[in-house]
Write a protein that holds these residues in place. Structure first.
Motif, mmCIF file in Angstrom:
data_model
loop_
_atom_site.group_PDB
_atom_site.id
_atom_site.type_symbol
_atom_site.label_atom_id
_atom_site.label_comp_id
_atom_site.label_asym_id
_atom_site.label_seq_id
_atom_site.Cartn_x
_atom_site.Cartn_y
_atom_site.Cartn_z
ATOM 1 N N MET A 130 2.670 7.930 -3.324
ATOM 2 C CA MET A 130 3.523 8.626 -4.289
ATOM 3 C C MET A 130 3.010 10.018 -4.638
ATOM 4 O O MET A 130 3.631 10.726 -5.420
ATOM 5 C CB MET A 130 3.717 7.783 -5.542
ATOM 6 C CG MET A 130 4.698 6.630 -5.298
ATOM 7 S SD MET A 130 5.273 5.853 -6.831
ATOM 8 C CE MET A 130 6.259 7.179 -7.531
ATOM 9 N N SER A 131 1.893 10.421 -4.050
ATOM 10 C CA SER A 131 1.515 11.832 -4.084
ATOM 11 C C SER A 131 2.554 12.671 -3.355
ATOM 12 O O SER A 131 2.650 13.887 -3.581
ATOM 13 C CB SER A 131 0.163 12.035 -3.406
ATOM 14 O OG SER A 131 -0.846 11.243 -3.976
ATOM 15 N N TRP A 132 3.324 12.026 -2.460
ATOM 16 C CA TRP A 132 4.203 12.738 -1.532
ATOM 17 C C TRP A 132 5.680 12.463 -1.730
ATOM 18 O O TRP A 132 6.506 12.994 -0.994
ATOM 19 C CB TRP A 132 3.817 12.361 -0.096
ATOM 20 C CG TRP A 132 2.414 12.720 0.274
ATOM 21 C CD1 TRP A 132 1.744 13.851 -0.069
ATOM 22 C CD2 TRP A 132 1.516 11.953 1.075
ATOM 23 N NE1 TRP A 132 0.490 13.843 0.473
ATOM 24 C CE2 TRP A 132 0.322 12.693 1.184
ATOM 25 C CE3 TRP A 132 1.619 10.724 1.729
ATOM 26 C CZ2 TRP A 132 -0.782 12.244 1.911
ATOM 27 C CZ3 TRP A 132 0.525 10.262 2.450
ATOM 28 C CH2 TRP A 132 -0.657 11.019 2.540
ATOM 29 N N PHE A 133 6.070 11.604 -2.673
ATOM 30 C CA PHE A 133 7.503 11.375 -2.888
ATOM 31 C C PHE A 133 7.760 10.941 -4.321
ATOM 32 O O PHE A 133 6.852 10.508 -5.028
ATOM 33 C CB PHE A 133 8.057 10.339 -1.899
ATOM 34 C CG PHE A 133 7.756 8.900 -2.241
ATOM 35 C CD1 PHE A 133 8.727 8.076 -2.796
ATOM 36 C CD2 PHE A 133 6.511 8.349 -1.970
ATOM 37 C CE1 PHE A 133 8.457 6.751 -3.097
ATOM 38 C CE2 PHE A 133 6.226 7.026 -2.258
ATOM 39 C CZ PHE A 133 7.200 6.222 -2.831
ATOM 40 N N ALA A 134 9.006 11.126 -4.736
ATOM 41 C CA ALA A 134 9.423 10.738 -6.084
ATOM 42 C C ALA A 134 10.178 9.416 -6.026
ATOM 43 O O ALA A 134 10.838 9.103 -5.034
ATOM 44 C CB ALA A 134 10.310 11.822 -6.681
ATOM 45 N N TYR A 135 10.071 8.650 -7.109
ATOM 46 C CA TYR A 135 10.763 7.363 -7.189
ATOM 47 C C TYR A 135 11.302 7.208 -8.603
ATOM 48 O O TYR A 135 10.534 7.225 -9.568
ATOM 49 C CB TYR A 135 9.800 6.215 -6.862
ATOM 50 C CG TYR A 135 10.448 4.853 -6.894
ATOM 51 C CD1 TYR A 135 11.195 4.402 -5.804
ATOM 52 C CD2 TYR A 135 10.318 4.028 -8.004
ATOM 53 C CE1 TYR A 135 11.795 3.152 -5.828
ATOM 54 C CE2 TYR A 135 10.914 2.778 -8.041
ATOM 55 C CZ TYR A 135 11.651 2.349 -6.950
ATOM 56 O OH TYR A 135 12.246 1.112 -6.969
ATOM 57 N N ASP A 136 12.617 7.100 -8.720
ATOM 58 C CA ASP A 136 13.255 6.991 -10.023
ATOM 59 C C ASP A 136 12.709 5.779 -10.767
ATOM 60 O O ASP A 136 12.786 4.653 -10.281
ATOM 61 C CB ASP A 136 14.774 6.867 -9.840
ATOM 62 C CG ASP A 136 15.537 7.056 -11.142
ATOM 63 O OD1 ASP A 136 14.917 7.470 -12.135
ATOM 64 O OD2 ASP A 136 16.754 6.809 -11.149
ATOM 65 N N GLY A 137 12.151 6.023 -11.932
ATOM 66 C CA GLY A 137 11.521 4.963 -12.713
ATOM 67 C C GLY A 137 10.013 5.100 -12.783
ATOM 68 O O GLY A 137 9.369 4.447 -13.604
ATOM 69 N N ALA A 138 9.459 5.945 -11.924
ATOM 70 C CA ALA A 138 8.002 6.143 -11.927
ATOM 71 C C ALA A 138 7.651 7.601 -11.638
ATOM 72 O O ALA A 138 6.645 7.889 -11.000
ATOM 73 C CB ALA A 138 7.353 5.221 -10.901
ATOM 74 N N ASN A 139 8.467 8.507 -12.107
ATOM 75 C CA ASN A 139 8.263 9.913 -11.758
ATOM 76 C C ASN A 139 7.076 10.555 -12.476
ATOM 77 O O ASN A 139 6.498 11.514 -11.972
ATOM 78 C CB ASN A 139 9.541 10.706 -12.023
ATOM 79 C CG ASN A 139 10.561 10.503 -10.916
ATOM 80 O OD1 ASN A 139 10.205 10.352 -9.758
ATOM 81 N ND2 ASN A 139 11.833 10.473 -11.276
ATOM 82 N N HIS A 215 4.354 7.067 7.099
ATOM 83 C CA HIS A 215 5.763 7.447 7.224
ATOM 84 C C HIS A 215 6.146 8.472 6.156
ATOM 85 O O HIS A 215 6.828 9.462 6.438
ATOM 86 C CB HIS A 215 6.641 6.204 7.094
ATOM 87 C CG HIS A 215 8.095 6.499 6.861
ATOM 88 N ND1 HIS A 215 8.914 7.042 7.830
ATOM 89 C CD2 HIS A 215 8.870 6.340 5.748
ATOM 90 C CE1 HIS A 215 10.130 7.215 7.331
ATOM 91 N NE2 HIS A 215 10.125 6.786 6.082
ATOM 92 N N ILE A 216 5.699 8.230 4.929
ATOM 93 C CA ILE A 216 6.009 9.154 3.830
ATOM 94 C C ILE A 216 5.404 10.523 4.107
ATOM 95 O O ILE A 216 6.062 11.563 3.934
ATOM 96 C CB ILE A 216 5.488 8.599 2.497
ATOM 97 C CG1 ILE A 216 6.222 7.308 2.116
ATOM 98 C CG2 ILE A 216 5.635 9.640 1.394
ATOM 99 C CD1 ILE A 216 7.696 7.457 1.932
#
Length: 235
Positions: A130-139, A215-216
Motif C-alpha cells: 500500500m506504499s504504491w496504491f490507494a484503497y478506499d477505506g484505508a487511505n 504486481h502492484i
C-alpha cells in the motif's frame, strides 16, 4: 551485514511480524535482540532484552537509543491500521497514522543513526504494497506508508556515507492480528520476516515479498486508469 553476531532492535515486538523478527534474529545467531513495545509486559519471547518504547514519543525514542547504544541492526516494524479515509476521516486518527509510520520511523532513524555509524550496520523498514496504491477505506494508512517509502529512499542516500544499509520490505496482507478481519489471501508472517532478513544479509535496497506486491509495483509504470478501474473516466 551478517545477522549472526549482530545486535538488533525490533520495534513492535510484542506480536505479529515484530515477534517473528525477534525470534528469527535469535535463531540466526544474533548476539542480542532488544524487543521493544509500548507495553513491554506483553513481550513474552525468551532470550530477548525487553525495552519500553513508543516510537511516537521522541523522549521514549531517545531513552531507547541511550539504553541500546550497541545496536547494529534496526528493524522499524511498529505500525497501526485504523481503517480511515482522508476526506471524511477523523483528522486526529489520520495524524496518528502519519505519526506512527512516518514520523515514528524518522524519530527512530535520527536517534539510531549515530549508534549505527560506529558499525555501519543496517536499517530494515517494514513497508507495504500500500506504499504504491490507494484503497478506499484505508487511505490514511496508504498515505502514511507512501510517505514511509519515500523516507526510506531518502535516508538510504543520507546514510550511505556512514556505510549504513537501508532496506525497504514490501508485503501484501500477512496473517497477523492486524489483518485478522481481512478475508483475502495472506502470506505467512514467518516467510515475510525470512525474506526481510535474507535481504539484509544480501545487501538489498528493497525486498518485495509476494506476487501481489510485485504486481502492484509493476503497475506504477502504467496509466493509473488501468489500475483504478472503479473511477469513472473523465472522457
Amino acid at each position: 551485514m551478517k545477522i549472526s553476531g549482530s545486535t538488533a532492535l525490533v520495534t513492535g515486538a510484542n506480536r505479529g511480524l515484530g515477534r517473528h523478527f525477534a525470534r528469527q534474529l535469535l535463531e540466526r545467531g544474533a548476539k542480542k535482540v532488544y524487543a521493544t513495545a509500548r507495553r513491554p509486559e506483553l513481550v513474552d519471547l525468551p532470550g530477548v532484552e525487553v525495552l519500553r518504547l513508543d516510537i511516537t514519543d521522541p523522549a521514549s525514542v531517545r531513552a531507547a537509543a541511550s539504553a541500546a547504544h550497541d545496536v547494529t541492526l534496526l528493524v522499524n516494524n511498529a505500525g497501526i491500521s485504523t481503517g480511515t479515509n482522508l476526506v471524511t476521516g477523523d483528522l486526529d486518527t489520520i495524524r496518528r497514522e502519519m505519526d506512527t509510520h512516518y514520523y515514528g520511523t524518522l524519530h527512530m532513524v535520527r536517534a539510531f543513526a549515530p549508534v549505527l555509524a560506529a558499525s555501519g550496520g543496517a536499517i530494515l523498514n517494514v513497508l507495504s504494497a500500500m506504499s504504491w496504491f490507494a484503497y478506499d477505506g484505508a487511505n490514511a494508512y496508504g498515505a502514511a506508508k507512501a510517505a514511509q517509502w519515500s523516507l526510506t529512499n531518502g535516508i538510504r542516500l543520507e546514510l550511505a556515507a556512514q556505510g549504513t544499509l537501508v532496506t525497504g520490505l514490501h508485503l501484501g496482507a500477512a496473517d497477523t492480528d492486524m489483518m485478522a478481519d481481512y478475508e483475502g489471501e495472506k502470506v505467512d508472517p514467518a516467510e515475510v520476516v525470512r525474506a526481510g532478513l535474507d535481504g539484509i544479509e544480501a545487501g538489498r535496497f528493497e525486498v518485495v515479498v509476494d506476487d501481489w506486491s510485485a504486481h502492484i509495483k509493476a503497475s506504477l509504470a502504467a496509466d493509473p486508469s488501468l489500475f483504478y478501474t472503479q473511477v469513472p473516466s473523465a472522457s
